[in-house]
Design a protein around this motif. Structure first.
Motif, PDB file in Angstrom:
ATOM      1  N   UNK A 148      22.467  50.550  43.879  1.00 51.90           N
ATOM      2  CA  UNK A 148      23.807  49.960  43.806  1.00 51.90           C
ATOM      3  C   UNK A 148      24.075  49.193  42.507  1.00 51.90           C
ATOM      4  N   UNK A 149      23.172  48.328  42.024  1.00 51.95           N
ATOM      5  CA  UNK A 149      23.498  47.583  40.802  1.00 51.95           C
ATOM      6  C   UNK A 149      23.702  48.472  39.585  1.00 51.95           C
ATOM      7  N   UNK A 150      22.918  49.531  39.467  1.00 53.22           N
ATOM      8  CA  UNK A 150      23.004  50.393  38.300  1.00 53.22           C
ATOM      9  C   UNK A 150      24.115  51.420  38.450  1.00 53.22           C
ATOM     10  N   UNK A 151      24.475  51.730  39.683  1.00 52.44           N
ATOM     11  CA  UNK A 151      25.630  52.585  39.903  1.00 52.44           C
ATOM     12  C   UNK A 151      26.895  51.915  39.388  1.00 52.44           C
ATOM     13  N   UNK A 152      27.024  50.621  39.648  1.00 54.13           N
ATOM     14  CA  UNK A 152      28.194  49.896  39.137  1.00 54.13           C
ATOM     15  C   UNK A 152      28.241  49.940  37.617  1.00 54.13           C
ATOM     16  N   UNK A 153      27.087  49.751  36.983  1.00 51.19           N
ATOM     17  CA  UNK A 153      27.049  49.738  35.526  1.00 51.19           C
ATOM     18  C   UNK A 153      27.280  51.125  34.930  1.00 51.19           C
ATOM     19  N   UNK A 154      26.854  52.165  35.659  1.00 53.01           N
ATOM     20  CA  UNK A 154      26.993  53.540  35.165  1.00 53.01           C
ATOM     21  C   UNK A 154      28.341  54.159  35.500  1.00 53.01           C
ATOM     22  N   UNK A 155      29.141  53.514  36.324  1.00 50.59           N
ATOM     23  CA  UNK A 155      30.390  54.100  36.829  1.00 50.59           C
ATOM     24  C   UNK A 155      31.314  54.618  35.730  1.00 50.59           C
ATOM     25  N   UNK A 162      31.515  61.278  40.500  1.00 46.07           N
ATOM     26  CA  UNK A 162      30.102  60.965  40.379  1.00 46.07           C
ATOM     27  C   UNK A 162      29.720  59.748  41.198  1.00 46.07           C
ATOM     28  N   UNK A 163      30.551  58.733  41.146  1.00 43.48           N
ATOM     29  CA  UNK A 163      30.279  57.524  41.936  1.00 43.48           C
ATOM     30  C   UNK A 163      30.309  57.849  43.422  1.00 43.48           C
ATOM     31  N   UNK A 164      31.263  58.661  43.853  1.00 43.49           N
ATOM     32  CA  UNK A 164      31.334  59.040  45.270  1.00 43.49           C
ATOM     33  C   UNK A 164      30.079  59.781  45.711  1.00 43.49           C
ATOM     34  N   UNK A 165      29.543  60.635  44.851  1.00 45.42           N
ATOM     35  CA  UNK A 165      28.326  61.371  45.186  1.00 45.42           C
ATOM     36  C   UNK A 165      27.156  60.411  45.390  1.00 45.42           C
ATOM     37  N   UNK A 166      26.996  59.460  44.507  1.00 46.18           N
ATOM     38  CA  UNK A 166      25.919  58.478  44.659  1.00 46.18           C
ATOM     39  C   UNK A 166      26.160  57.576  45.867  1.00 46.18           C
ATOM     40  N   UNK A 167      27.401  57.256  46.136  1.00 40.58           N
ATOM     41  CA  UNK A 167      27.708  56.466  47.333  1.00 40.58           C
ATOM     42  C   UNK A 167      27.279  57.209  48.601  1.00 40.58           C
ATOM     43  N   UNK A 168      27.423  58.534  48.615  1.00 44.62           N
ATOM     44  CA  UNK A 168      26.983  59.311  49.775  1.00 44.62           C
ATOM     45  C   UNK A 168      25.483  59.190  49.969  1.00 44.62           C
ATOM     46  N   UNK A 170      23.651  56.581  49.088  1.00 48.54           N
ATOM     47  CA  UNK A 170      23.422  55.228  49.604  1.00 48.54           C
ATOM     48  C   UNK A 170      23.772  55.149  51.081  1.00 48.54           C
ATOM     49  N   UNK A 171      24.863  55.772  51.478  1.00 43.80           N
ATOM     50  CA  UNK A 171      25.272  55.733  52.879  1.00 43.80           C
ATOM     51  C   UNK A 171      24.249  56.415  53.796  1.00 43.80           C
ATOM     52  N   UNK A 173      20.920  56.666  53.155  1.00 41.19           N
ATOM     53  CA  UNK A 173      19.587  56.349  52.655  1.00 41.19           C
ATOM     54  C   UNK A 173      18.540  56.291  53.761  1.00 41.19           C
ATOM     55  N   UNK A 174      18.887  55.778  54.921  1.00 45.48           N
ATOM     56  CA  UNK A 174      17.896  55.681  55.995  1.00 45.48           C
ATOM     57  C   UNK A 174      17.414  57.061  56.423  1.00 45.48           C
ATOM     58  N   UNK A 175      18.310  58.012  56.425  1.00 47.53           N
ATOM     59  CA  UNK A 175      17.971  59.388  56.784  1.00 47.53           C
ATOM     60  C   UNK A 175      17.176  60.084  55.681  1.00 47.53           C
ATOM     61  N   UNK A 176      17.530  59.815  54.439  1.00 52.13           N
ATOM     62  CA  UNK A 176      16.933  60.538  53.311  1.00 52.13           C
ATOM     63  C   UNK A 176      15.580  59.987  52.890  1.00 52.13           C
ATOM     64  N   UNK A 177      15.270  58.739  53.261  1.00 55.60           N
ATOM     65  CA  UNK A 177      14.082  58.055  52.736  1.00 55.60           C
ATOM     66  C   UNK A 177      12.776  58.588  53.287  1.00 55.60           C
ATOM     67  N   UNK A 178      12.806  59.348  54.365  1.00 53.50           N
ATOM     68  CA  UNK A 178      11.583  59.899  54.927  1.00 53.50           C
ATOM     69  C   UNK A 178      10.905  58.937  55.891  1.00 53.50           C
ATOM     70  N   UNK A 179       9.716  59.317  56.360  1.00 59.61           N
ATOM     71  CA  UNK A 179       9.009  58.472  57.324  1.00 59.61           C
ATOM     72  C   UNK A 179       8.703  57.097  56.736  1.00 59.61           C
ATOM     73  N   UNK A 180       8.734  56.061  57.558  1.00 56.32           N
ATOM     74  CA  UNK A 180       8.427  54.718  57.046  1.00 56.32           C
ATOM     75  C   UNK A 180       7.010  54.657  56.464  1.00 56.32           C
ATOM     76  N   UNK A 181       6.879  53.955  55.364  1.00 56.24           N
ATOM     77  CA  UNK A 181       5.582  53.707  54.751  1.00 56.24           C
ATOM     78  C   UNK A 181       5.491  52.238  54.379  1.00 56.24           C
ATOM     79  N   UNK A 182       4.293  51.676  54.362  1.00 54.11           N
ATOM     80  CA  UNK A 182       4.155  50.291  53.911  1.00 54.11           C
ATOM     81  C   UNK A 182       4.404  50.191  52.410  1.00 54.11           C
TER      82      UNK A 182
END
Length: 283
Positions: A148-155, A162-168, A170-171, A173-182
């Protein structure tokens, strides 16, 4: 800055020889031989620039060395204006050295910190990095502190689509991040230029160190290419096998460094970033 004088003050040893190696970002680079015989690498902050970037780098190196001292050069001296490390005589990488590096990197990652983030705020190049610690899931931390911080700067370079694609991303992220890891003890900016191949093994420099996801370091190695990457990965998997689906998550982990490149260097990295975002969403 009078580099020889400051180096002598910082180390307590006069400088016998100083070679200038150029400039990068907000600092100059040097090789210095001290009168006690030590051969050193010196990074000196250019006057007038942010004064805590080298302090953060020194903290990151020391913290990484707690996880694997053989992989990280010791900090010989540091203050807000200068960082001094042992000189590492470079050699050409070999398959054997690459496999060793993979095993060493897995060992470093396994020195698990208590949280994502770190106890200090860092930098990647000259850009500040929020390392606010979190014991929650990595995906939310990554979205909040690395995307999020660098998306604002790169907008301005990305445009509305492009911003909408990155926002998708972020929205979802829980699904895309994969199995939980420490949290893993990661370098955080592990492109091939931050690996020094020396004496049959690798040494890591210029970290953006923090508790992160171990796949981040591997994705960064793949982003701009690393010598014998297949051997690095083979050595890594000998020590700690990667979680199923890790290759599909590489683009997700590459989004942060690509956003950084857009912010630092402009729209020439826009296409790479948007392609990575599209691949991340495709899983």
């Amino acid at each position: 800055m009078d580099v020889p004088a400051h180096l002598a003050d910082l180390t307590g040893v006069p400088v016998a020889r100083l070679d200038h190696l150029g400039r990068r970002h907000a600092w100059t680079l040097h090789r210095a031989e001290l009168t006690d015989g030590r051969d050193t690498f010196v990074k000196a902050l250019i006057d007038g620039d942010a004064s805590d970037v080298l302090t953060a780098e020194a903290a990151g190196l020391r913290w990484l060395a707690e996880g694997h001292p053989g992989l990280i050069p010791p900090v010989l001296a540091a203050d807000p204006h200068m960082l001094v490390l042992p000189w590492q005589p470079p050699q050409s990488p070999t398959p054997a050295a690459a496999e060793r590096f993979g095993r060493d990197l897995a060992t470093l990652h396994a020195a698990v910190p208590g949280a994502f983030g770190a106890s200090w705020d860092g930098y990647i190049a000259t850009l500040p990095l929020s390392n606010t610690p979190s014991t929650g899931e990595w995906g939310g931390w990554y979205a909040e502190h690395r995307l999020a911080p660098y998306l604002s700067a790169a907008a301005p370079e990305l445009g509305r689509d492009g911003v909408r694609l990155l926002d998708r991303v972020i929205d979802r992220i829980a699904e895309l991040a994969g199995p939980p890891e420490p949290p893993a003890r990661i370098h955080g900016d592990l492109w091939s230029g931050n690996i020094v191949w020396t004496a049959g093994h690798a040494v890591l420099i210029d970290p953006a160190a923090h508790g992160g996801h171990r796949e981040t370091d591997l994705a960064m190695l793949a982003l701009f290419g690393a010598p014998y990457l297949d051997r690095i990965l083979a050595g890594y998997q000998e020590v700690t096998p990667l979680t199923s689906g890790w290759r599909h998550r590489i683009p997700l982990h590459q989004l942060h460094p690509l956003l950084v490149h857009v912010v630092l260097f402009g729209g020439s990295y826009r296409a790479m970033l948007l392609a990575a975002a599209t691949s991340a969403l495709a899983g």
